[in-house]
Design an enzyme around this catalytic site. Structure first.
Site, mmCIF file in Angstrom:
data_model
loop_
_atom_site.group_PDB
_atom_site.id
_atom_site.type_symbol
_atom_site.label_atom_id
_atom_site.label_comp_id
_atom_site.label_asym_id
_atom_site.label_seq_id
_atom_site.Cartn_x
_atom_site.Cartn_y
_atom_site.Cartn_z
ATOM 1 N N ARG A 52 29.950 19.061 33.090
ATOM 2 C CA ARG A 52 29.050 17.932 33.343
ATOM 3 C C ARG A 52 27.585 18.341 33.282
ATOM 4 O O ARG A 52 26.709 17.521 33.105
ATOM 5 C CB ARG A 52 29.363 17.342 34.712
ATOM 6 C CG ARG A 52 30.387 16.233 34.624
ATOM 7 C CD ARG A 52 30.539 15.567 35.941
ATOM 8 N NE ARG A 52 30.567 16.572 37.008
ATOM 9 C CZ ARG A 52 30.879 16.316 38.258
ATOM 10 N NH1 ARG A 52 31.180 15.106 38.624
ATOM 11 N NH2 ARG A 52 30.881 17.267 39.167
ATOM 12 N N ASP A 94 31.325 13.915 30.825
ATOM 13 C CA ASP A 94 31.890 13.529 32.115
ATOM 14 C C ASP A 94 33.331 13.107 31.897
ATOM 15 O O ASP A 94 33.623 12.312 30.997
ATOM 16 C CB ASP A 94 31.064 12.361 32.686
ATOM 17 C CG ASP A 94 31.461 12.071 34.117
ATOM 18 O OD1 ASP A 94 32.680 12.105 34.412
ATOM 19 O OD2 ASP A 94 30.560 11.823 34.929
ATOM 20 N N ILE A 95 34.184 13.622 32.745
ATOM 21 C CA ILE A 95 35.611 13.351 32.608
ATOM 22 C C ILE A 95 35.940 11.858 32.675
ATOM 23 O O ILE A 95 36.909 11.381 32.094
ATOM 24 C CB ILE A 95 36.349 14.146 33.704
ATOM 25 C CG1 ILE A 95 37.351 15.050 33.058
ATOM 26 C CG2 ILE A 95 37.013 13.322 34.732
ATOM 27 C CD1 ILE A 95 37.295 16.386 33.638
ATOM 28 N N LYS A 150 46.029 29.537 37.337
ATOM 29 C CA LYS A 150 46.542 29.186 38.660
ATOM 30 C C LYS A 150 45.421 28.569 39.498
ATOM 31 O O LYS A 150 44.269 28.820 39.181
ATOM 32 C CB LYS A 150 47.130 30.414 39.341
ATOM 33 C CG LYS A 150 46.069 31.400 39.873
ATOM 34 C CD LYS A 150 46.732 32.529 40.587
ATOM 35 C CE LYS A 150 46.467 32.530 42.050
ATOM 36 N NZ LYS A 150 45.195 33.119 42.464
ATOM 37 N N ASP A 179 48.429 34.543 34.214
ATOM 38 C CA ASP A 179 48.433 35.335 35.439
ATOM 39 C C ASP A 179 47.625 36.555 35.033
ATOM 40 O O ASP A 179 48.094 37.374 34.234
ATOM 41 C CB ASP A 179 49.850 35.748 35.844
ATOM 42 C CG ASP A 179 49.832 36.527 37.144
ATOM 43 O OD1 ASP A 179 48.979 37.426 37.277
ATOM 44 O OD2 ASP A 179 50.647 36.235 38.029
ATOM 45 N N HIS A 180 46.405 36.687 35.553
ATOM 46 C CA HIS A 180 45.522 37.700 34.968
ATOM 47 C C HIS A 180 46.053 39.122 35.158
ATOM 48 O O HIS A 180 45.674 40.028 34.426
ATOM 49 C CB HIS A 180 44.070 37.538 35.448
ATOM 50 C CG HIS A 180 43.800 38.063 36.822
ATOM 51 N ND1 HIS A 180 44.030 37.340 37.953
ATOM 52 C CD2 HIS A 180 43.310 39.248 37.250
ATOM 53 C CE1 HIS A 180 43.701 38.052 39.020
ATOM 54 N NE2 HIS A 180 43.256 39.232 38.615
ATOM 55 N N LYS A 184 46.242 43.123 32.567
ATOM 56 C CA LYS A 184 45.695 44.433 32.951
ATOM 57 C C LYS A 184 46.377 45.535 32.158
ATOM 58 O O LYS A 184 47.600 45.513 31.971
ATOM 59 C CB LYS A 184 45.900 44.668 34.462
ATOM 60 C CG LYS A 184 45.029 43.769 35.329
ATOM 61 C CD LYS A 184 45.209 44.101 36.788
ATOM 62 C CE LYS A 184 44.528 43.076 37.668
ATOM 63 N NZ LYS A 184 43.166 43.386 38.040
ATOM 64 N N GLU A 218 43.266 44.583 49.328
ATOM 65 C CA GLU A 218 41.872 44.280 48.991
ATOM 66 C C GLU A 218 40.993 44.546 50.207
ATOM 67 O O GLU A 218 41.403 44.249 51.338
ATOM 68 C CB GLU A 218 41.728 42.819 48.578
ATOM 69 C CG GLU A 218 42.497 42.480 47.309
ATOM 70 C CD GLU A 218 42.271 41.038 46.897
ATOM 71 O OE1 GLU A 218 41.353 40.793 46.103
ATOM 72 O OE2 GLU A 218 42.992 40.163 47.387
ATOM 73 N N ASP A 237 48.681 32.586 47.277
ATOM 74 C CA ASP A 237 47.562 33.050 46.440
ATOM 75 C C ASP A 237 47.941 34.307 45.652
ATOM 76 O O ASP A 237 47.499 34.486 44.523
ATOM 77 C CB ASP A 237 46.345 33.336 47.338
ATOM 78 C CG ASP A 237 45.125 33.795 46.545
ATOM 79 O OD1 ASP A 237 44.776 33.112 45.572
ATOM 80 O OD2 ASP A 237 44.532 34.834 46.901
ATOM 81 N N HIS A 242 50.950 37.155 41.194
ATOM 82 C CA HIS A 242 50.708 38.553 40.811
ATOM 83 C C HIS A 242 51.796 39.507 41.320
ATOM 84 O O HIS A 242 52.327 40.321 40.555
ATOM 85 C CB HIS A 242 49.351 39.027 41.332
ATOM 86 C CG HIS A 242 48.219 38.094 41.021
ATOM 87 N ND1 HIS A 242 48.123 37.422 39.826
ATOM 88 C CD2 HIS A 242 47.131 37.720 41.742
ATOM 89 C CE1 HIS A 242 47.026 36.673 39.840
ATOM 90 N NE2 HIS A 242 46.407 36.836 40.988
ATOM 91 N N LYS A 340 43.830 40.797 52.644
ATOM 92 C CA LYS A 340 42.367 40.858 52.550
ATOM 93 C C LYS A 340 41.841 41.660 53.740
ATOM 94 O O LYS A 340 42.504 41.738 54.782
ATOM 95 C CB LYS A 340 41.765 39.453 52.633
ATOM 96 C CG LYS A 340 42.336 38.460 51.624
ATOM 97 C CD LYS A 340 41.515 38.395 50.390
ATOM 98 C CE LYS A 340 42.011 37.338 49.435
ATOM 99 N NZ LYS A 340 41.676 37.614 48.043
HETATM 100 C C1 BG6 Z 1 43.222 36.120 42.420
HETATM 101 C C2 BG6 Z 1 43.300 35.661 43.852
HETATM 102 O O1 BG6 Z 1 44.226 35.497 41.662
HETATM 103 O O2 BG6 Z 1 43.391 37.529 42.357
HETATM 104 C C3 BG6 Z 1 42.249 36.369 44.687
HETATM 105 O O3 BG6 Z 1 43.092 34.258 43.914
HETATM 106 C C4 BG6 Z 1 42.347 37.869 44.530
HETATM 107 O O4 BG6 Z 1 42.360 36.008 46.052
HETATM 108 C C5 BG6 Z 1 42.391 38.266 43.054
HETATM 109 O O5 BG6 Z 1 41.232 38.459 45.156
HETATM 110 C C6 BG6 Z 1 42.701 39.747 42.898
HETATM 111 O O6 BG6 Z 1 42.553 40.093 41.550
HETATM 112 P P1 BG6 Z 1 42.138 41.586 41.138
HETATM 113 O O7 BG6 Z 1 42.192 41.577 39.644
HETATM 114 O O8 BG6 Z 1 40.750 41.803 41.703
HETATM 115 O O9 BG6 Z 1 43.149 42.496 41.763
#
Ligand code: BG6
Length: 494
Positions: A52, A94-95, A150, A179-180, A184, A218, A237, A242, A340
């Site tokens: 936007r 704008d959506i 996600k 899923d990032h 990796k 973390e 989360d 992950h 965390k």
């Molecule tokens: C995300 C979570 O998907 O992954 C976060 O929502 C988390 O809460 C993060 O901190 C961790 O990713 P990475 O790559 O830093 O281990």
């Protein structure tokens, strides 16, 4: 190339919806810029940003350049901006504008000449209207593809609703759920380690492996993501996606090949074999924690509820004793942990082998342990028993030593272009541009993962409604330790 209909004659276009948002700024623009720098983008690749925000071409170029330099610093050669910036166009849409699709189409030109990858970097609540615009303008037809992030729901029913919305517009072969962790380097290396070597496979089962530990620790707190996080917590989360993806890669059977379906067929079998945890056994098999006041990540922290400003039952730490009920793994627990405000950032997989059946060295022997460290540095090490060199009156003295493969050291050598220094999104965007969704999550995987996680979440509501407190900067609540059968198993405290 997985998508048969993709034609190289079409011009590639990457459409980033949410182009001025936080994920775009921190990850996506820097990843695209790295692909540019390293020559992975086709000459004709166009990149369209939509949001936007009303930004003219110069302001948008400044926004993107700043994001790239802030994230990559000296590892980025700013000369690459000279070719990267001209690829970009920002559209302020704008959506709620019924002409959203028509305006995008007008910018893109003849759709049948294009190969479009959409990336929805927005809240899932906006997927439905955005996809309706894309469908109305017929931009959902093959070979065009869709990437989504996600959270895909907060439980099984809500994820089914989102998946139905996606399925109505793009068929599964052209859907890329990120899923990032799957992007990796070291996570992908798990496939190489397990299926590119013969030494591990004969031992990779409950006869030789006592237990597996997977930890994503973390040191940071929830910081500015409280609104999102308080509705999710560590289970939804981190575990649903992950951690369970790592479980799949450790536990899956050898796939028939590296195709998307071959890999994902095996992963989904693992998810479906996870033994249910519900109200009847959730207290015995899980630990929930929430950080209180303490000292983490180099500073004092007043605790989660203080940050939130009101009481909360959201967990910032979870530990689970999981079991995979199949022939390979019955009897080998998988201990999963994430949290965390822990003492350090560390992601690792520990494969703890069983002790020798009979020790001729008394109690000097420690069972072998394979440690696969994914973050912050990449390292694979196998501890084996050795004779301590030298003479003693006591006869043979043994000590464990690590056979260590430091991947960062082997491949890094301080080079700016080190293959180890990729942002996970670089690889995933590149795969999506080329139509390969092997390292993306299929619908049945997402849903099987939610089904298992829902059992725990429901169980907590009935039997374990309040998380235990742990001081920020410590290893989670005390009952996380008692999930283990033996104290010696607490390798993650090392
Ligand atoms: C995300 C979570 O998907 O992954 C976060 O929502 C988390 O809460 C993060 O901190 C961790 O990713 P990475 O790559 O830093 O281990």
């Amino acid at each position: 190339m997985n998508i048969e209909t993709k034609s190289s004659a079409r011009q590639p276009v990457f459409v980033l919806v949410g182009g001025t948002g936080d994920l775009a700024k921190r990850m996506l623009w820097p990843s695209l810029a790295k692909l540019e720098q390293d020559g992975f983008l086709a000459k004709s690749q166009r990149i369209i940003s939509i949001s936007r925000e009303k930004l003219g071409p110069e302001d948008f170029a400044t926004f993107v350049s700043d994001a790239i330099v802030a994230r990559l610093g000296k590892s980025f050669d700013t000369k690459a901006l000279a070719t990267f910036i001209p690829r970009l166009t920002h559209l302020s849409l704008d959506i709620n504008d019924a002409e959203w699709g028509a305006k995008l189409k007008a910018e893109l030109g003849e759709i049948q000449d294009l190969d479009i990858v959409f990336f929805l970097s927005t809240s899932p609540s906006l997927f439905s209207p955005i996809l309706a615009h894309i469908k109305k303008a017929a931009m959902n037809l093959a070979p065009n593809r869709l990437i989504v992030e996600k959270p895909l729901g907060h439980d099984l029913p809500s994820s089914v609703v989102i998946n139905d919305v996606l399925a109505d517009v793009f068929d599964e072969t052209r859907l890329f759920r990120i899923d990032h962790y799957l992007g990796k380097e070291t996570v992908q290396n798990l496939l190489a380690l397990r299926f590119g070597n013969t030494v591990f496979e004969p031992l990779w089962n409950s006869r030789s492996i006592d237990h597996v530990q997977i930890t994503i620790a973390e040191s940071l707190g929830v910081a500015d993501r409280l609104d999102y996080y308080d509705n999710y917590g560590a289970l939804k989360d981190m575990v649903q996606n992950h951690l369970l993806q790592l479980v799949c890669l450790v536990a899956m059977e050898p796939p028939a090949g590296l195709s998307a379906n071959a890999l994902r067929d095996e992963k989904v079998k693992v998810l479906k074999s996870l033994k249910t945890i519900d109200a009847s056994n959730v207290v015995k098999n899980t630990a929930r924690g929430q950080y209180g006041a303490g000292y983490a990540d180099g500073q004092s922290n007043k605790g989660y509820e203080f940050e939130k400003g009101s009481p909360s039952n959201t967990e910032t730490f979870v530990a689970i004793k999981a079991e995979i009920a199949n022939w390979r793994w019955a009897g080998t627990p998988f201990y999963l942990r994430t949290g965390k405000c822990l003492p350090s950032r560390k992601t690792e997989i520990v494969i703890q082998f069983r002790p020798v059946p009979h020790s001729i060295f008394g109690n000097q022997i420690e069972a072998n342990r394979l440690v696969i460290r994914l973050q912050p540095e990449e390292d694979i090490s196998l501890t084996i028993m050795n004779k301590s060199p030298g003479l003693t009156f006591e006869g043979l003295q043994l000590q464990p030593l690590a056979l260590s493969l430091s991947l960062a050291h082997a491949f890094d050598e301080g080079s700016k272009k080190s293959p180890m220094r990729r942002i996970a999104y670089e690889r995933l965007i590149l795969d999506a541009l080329h139509g390969n969704n092997a390292h993306f999550v299929r619908r049945d995987e997402v849903e099987a993962a939610w089904k298992w996680v829902d059992g725990i979440a429901e169980g907590w509501k009935k039997s374990y409604p309040k998380p235990h407190s742990y001081p920020a900067g410590t290893f989670g609540p005390v009952n996380a330790y008692t999930l283990f059968d033996r104290d010696s198993d607490l390798s993650w405290l090392d």
